[in-house]
Design a protein around this motif. Structure first.
Motif, short mmCIF file in Angstrom:
data_model
loop_
_atom_site.label_atom_id
_atom_site.label_comp_id
_atom_site.label_asym_id
_atom_site.label_seq_id
_atom_site.Cartn_x
_atom_site.Cartn_y
_atom_site.Cartn_z
N LYS A 2 0.84 -1.19 0.00
CA LYS A 2 0.00 0.00 0.00
C LYS A 2 0.88 1.24 0.00
CE LYS A 2 -3.82 -2.06 2.49
NZ LYS A 2 -4.66 -1.97 3.67
N PRO A 3 0.42 2.34 -0.59
CA PRO A 3 1.20 3.58 -0.60
C PRO A 3 1.53 4.08 0.82
CG PRO A 3 -0.64 3.74 -2.13
CD PRO A 3 -0.80 2.45 -1.39
N ARG A 4 0.60 3.90 1.76
CA ARG A 4 0.85 4.35 3.13
C ARG A 4 1.99 3.56 3.76
NH1 ARG A 4 -3.25 4.31 8.26
NH2 ARG A 4 -1.78 5.29 9.66
N THR A 5 2.01 2.26 3.59
CA THR A 5 3.07 1.41 4.13
C THR A 5 4.41 1.75 3.49
OG1 THR A 5 1.43 -0.35 4.36
CG2 THR A 5 3.73 -0.98 4.57
N LEU A 6 4.40 2.02 2.19
CA LEU A 6 5.63 2.39 1.49
C LEU A 6 6.19 3.71 2.03
CD1 LEU A 6 7.61 1.69 -0.76
CD2 LEU A 6 6.14 2.97 -2.33
N ARG A 7 5.30 4.67 2.29
CA ARG A 7 5.72 5.97 2.83
C ARG A 7 6.33 5.80 4.22
NH1 ARG A 7 1.04 9.05 0.84
NH2 ARG A 7 0.02 8.00 2.57
N ILE A 8 5.71 4.98 5.05
CA ILE A 8 6.22 4.75 6.41
C ILE A 8 7.59 4.08 6.36
CG2 ILE A 8 5.85 3.42 8.52
CD1 ILE A 8 2.85 3.98 8.18
N LEU A 10 9.80 4.31 3.88
CA LEU A 10 10.76 5.30 3.39
C LEU A 10 11.15 6.30 4.47
CD1 LEU A 10 9.45 6.00 -0.22
CD2 LEU A 10 11.57 4.87 0.45
N ILE A 11 10.17 6.75 5.24
CA ILE A 11 10.46 7.70 6.32
C ILE A 11 11.32 7.04 7.40
CG2 ILE A 11 9.40 9.00 8.21
CD1 ILE A 11 7.08 9.63 6.28
#
Length: 150
Positions: A2-8, A10-11
């Motif tokens: 999911k895009p949200r999991t990918l963002r987390i 990366l951060i």
């Protein structure tokens, strides 16, 4: 993913990378720091053992002994004396009775000599950066002006 999991992810990865880089920089800075101590502090045992540090004071009159490239002298703050051994070329301003800062390590604890790796001769103790001198001159002029107007 999911895009949200990918963002987390990366951060989190970015934070880990920044933390690791910060730790490496701080470790490098800490290993290159050489704190300054007076001969009195060294005599009192406040100086670190097995670490590089600096001592400063006056070169005691009559204490300079030259043996080829090795020079032995005493740095004093008039309360305590520290014998110093240095191998190398001394600065041109290095003289008896003048200020000096030496960097190195203590040998045989606080009662032993100081093995210097670098010797810095201090310029005139009355030296002041031009900006500071200008500020003092302006302050004296301002004070003189207020006294004459009273």
């Amino acid at each position: 993913m999911k895009p949200r999991t990918l963002r987390i992810l990366l951060i989190t990865g970015g934070l880990v990378a920044v933390s690791g880089a910060s730790a490496l920089v701080l470790n490098a800075l800490n290993s290159n720091v050489a704190f300054f101590y007076t001969p009195t502090q060294v005599g009192a045992g406040e100086a670190p053992r097995n670490r590089v540090f600096r001592i400063g004071g006056l070169v005691k009159s009559g204490s300079i002994v030259r043996e080829q490239m090795t020079v032995r002298f005493v740095v004093t703050d008039t309360a305590h004396d520290i014998p110093v051994h240095y191998t190398g070329i001394l600065p041109d301003l290095f003289r008896e009775g003048k200020g000096a800062v030496v960097q190195g390590r203590l040998v045989n604890g606080p009662t032993g000599h100081f093995a210097a790796t670098e010797v810095l001769a201090k310029h005139d103790e009355n030296y002041m950066p031009p900006e500071a001198q200008h500020a003092l001159d302006q302050a004296h002029k301002g004070k003189a002006m207020t006294e004459t107007t009273k």
